[in-house]
Design a protein around this motif. Structure first.
Motif, short mmCIF file in Angstrom:
data_model
loop_
_atom_site.label_atom_id
_atom_site.label_comp_id
_atom_site.label_asym_id
_atom_site.label_seq_id
_atom_site.Cartn_x
_atom_site.Cartn_y
_atom_site.Cartn_z
N GLU A 173 0.84 -1.19 0.00
CA GLU A 173 0.00 0.00 0.00
C GLU A 173 0.88 1.24 0.00
OE1 GLU A 173 -4.11 1.32 2.16
OE2 GLU A 173 -2.57 0.39 3.42
N GLY A 174 0.57 2.18 -0.87
CA GLY A 174 1.35 3.40 -0.89
C GLY A 174 0.98 4.29 -2.06
N VAL A 175 1.64 5.43 -2.12
CA VAL A 175 1.42 6.38 -3.21
C VAL A 175 1.84 5.75 -4.53
CG1 VAL A 175 2.22 8.58 -4.18
CG2 VAL A 175 1.66 8.40 -1.74
N ALA A 176 1.03 5.95 -5.56
CA ALA A 176 1.32 5.43 -6.90
C ALA A 176 1.68 6.59 -7.82
CB ALA A 176 0.12 4.67 -7.45
N GLN A 180 9.12 19.37 -13.12
CA GLN A 180 7.84 18.82 -13.57
C GLN A 180 7.87 17.29 -13.71
OE1 GLN A 180 5.05 20.65 -13.65
NE2 GLN A 180 6.47 22.17 -12.82
N PHE A 181 9.07 16.70 -13.61
CA PHE A 181 9.12 15.24 -13.73
C PHE A 181 8.42 14.63 -12.51
CE2 PHE A 181 11.25 11.08 -13.12
CZ PHE A 181 10.76 10.47 -14.27
N VAL A 182 7.64 13.59 -12.75
CA VAL A 182 6.74 13.07 -11.73
C VAL A 182 7.43 12.73 -10.41
CG1 VAL A 182 6.88 10.73 -12.71
CG2 VAL A 182 4.94 11.37 -11.26
N LEU A 183 8.58 12.08 -10.46
CA LEU A 183 9.23 11.65 -9.22
C LEU A 183 9.90 12.80 -8.48
CD1 LEU A 183 10.75 8.17 -10.13
CD2 LEU A 183 8.47 8.75 -9.26
N ASN A 184 9.99 13.97 -9.11
CA ASN A 184 10.53 15.15 -8.43
C ASN A 184 9.44 16.01 -7.79
OD1 ASN A 184 13.15 14.47 -9.16
ND2 ASN A 184 13.08 15.66 -11.05
N ARG A 185 8.21 15.66 -8.04
CA ARG A 185 7.10 16.43 -7.48
C ARG A 185 6.84 15.99 -6.04
NH1 ARG A 185 2.80 15.55 -12.17
NH2 ARG A 185 1.38 16.23 -10.51
N PRO A 186 6.59 16.90 -5.13
CA PRO A 186 6.46 16.57 -3.71
C PRO A 186 5.48 15.44 -3.40
CG PRO A 186 6.48 18.94 -4.01
CD PRO A 186 6.41 18.34 -5.38
N GLU A 187 4.35 15.40 -4.12
CA GLU A 187 3.32 14.41 -3.79
C GLU A 187 3.72 12.98 -4.17
OE1 GLU A 187 1.74 16.43 -7.65
OE2 GLU A 187 3.14 16.85 -6.01
N TYR A 188 4.79 12.83 -4.96
CA TYR A 188 5.19 11.50 -5.41
C TYR A 188 6.57 11.07 -4.89
CZ TYR A 188 1.29 11.87 -8.66
OH TYR A 188 0.03 12.01 -9.20
N ARG A 189 7.19 11.88 -4.05
CA ARG A 189 8.56 11.57 -3.64
C ARG A 189 8.67 10.35 -2.75
NH1 ARG A 189 10.67 17.78 -2.81
NH2 ARG A 189 10.96 18.22 -5.05
N ASP A 205 -6.24 11.72 -2.85
CA ASP A 205 -5.60 10.50 -2.34
C ASP A 205 -4.89 9.81 -3.50
OD1 ASP A 205 -4.82 8.15 -1.13
OD2 ASP A 205 -6.75 7.78 -0.17
N LYS A 206 -3.58 9.72 -3.43
CA LYS A 206 -2.78 9.14 -4.51
C LYS A 206 -2.39 7.69 -4.22
CE LYS A 206 -2.56 13.29 -6.38
NZ LYS A 206 -3.40 13.64 -7.54
N GLN A 207 -3.02 7.08 -3.22
CA GLN A 207 -2.58 5.76 -2.78
C GLN A 207 -3.39 4.64 -3.41
OE1 GLN A 207 -0.62 5.26 1.16
NE2 GLN A 207 -2.21 6.68 1.79
N LEU A 208 -2.69 3.54 -3.68
CA LEU A 208 -3.32 2.30 -4.10
C LEU A 208 -2.97 1.22 -3.09
CD1 LEU A 208 -2.56 2.22 -7.94
CD2 LEU A 208 -4.73 2.82 -6.84
#
Length: 212
Positions: free
Chosen positions: A8-11, A57-66, A138-141
């Protein structure tokens, strides 16, 4: 009773088709003699520009996905060269699972051997997952490995299937050698029977015994 195996976690969405292992783990990060330090190289040329500055703007550099644990990928994820470092880098960066429509064959088996879960869903299911996560807070799966289903924040479920052997490897934390050694008693029995009926095949026996 054992606890259910749930990831379980952010996707984080990285919906790039044919993302190859050279992009996942560039060659300049393959110089070490062990597995350490590979998180820094993960998707390096996508995460950073030529000057080494992070692409905001790269997805993994955005705070919500780190702190993402799950990656939503495109078709043929992990194609290209056989470098196992791509799997190790994903894991060292905190990823425990990838969800994509299809995978490069060698990457698929490297992942299984290192307990990185690969979930296969249809492209339209990936798009639906992405749309729900992108439009919600909620970005979690949640991935229930034993029941083979992906659960979304809204309660939608996406069934998937795992080969029984790979599922057992994941649940029990085994690599291919560990799985093979579960059958050690049967292997020993076979070996004893083989040498008893075909002793001439043993190169560690004296020649006269091999001829007997």
């Amino acid at each position: 009773m054992a606890e259910p195996f749930v990831i379980e976690g952010v996707a984080a969405p990285l919906l790039i088709n044919n993302l190859d292992t050279d992009q996942i783990m560039p060659k300049q990060f393959l110089l070490g003699i062990d597995k350490s330090g590979l998180a820094r190289g993960l998707l390096y040329d996508l995460r950073f520009d030529a000057s080494g500055r992070a692409r905001e703007q790269f997805v993994l550099n955005r705070p919500e996905y780190r702190r993402a644990k799950i990656l939503l990928g495109g078709s043929n994820f992990g194609c290209g060269s056989s470098r196992e470092h791509a799997v190790w880098g994903l894991q060292q960066a905190g990823f425990e699972a990838v969800i994509a429509p299809s995978y490069g064959e060698i990457f698929y088996f490297n992942s299984a051997n290192n307990q990185l879960l690969l979930v296969t869903l249809q492209p339209e299911q990936i798009e639906a997952l992405h749309a729900e996560l992108a439009n919600g807070s909620d970005k979690q799966l949640s991935i229930d490995v034993e029941n083979e289903v992906v659960l979304t924040p809204s309660g939608k479920s996406y069934p998937f299937s795992l080969p029984p052997r790979q599922k057992q490897m994941l649940v029990e934390g085994l690599d291919m050698i560990g799985m093979t050694l579960r059958d050690e008693a049967a292997i020993d029995t076979f070996e004893a029977r083989h040498w008893a009926t075909q002793p001439w095949c043993r190169i560690d026996l004296p020649a006269q015994q091999r001829r007997a």
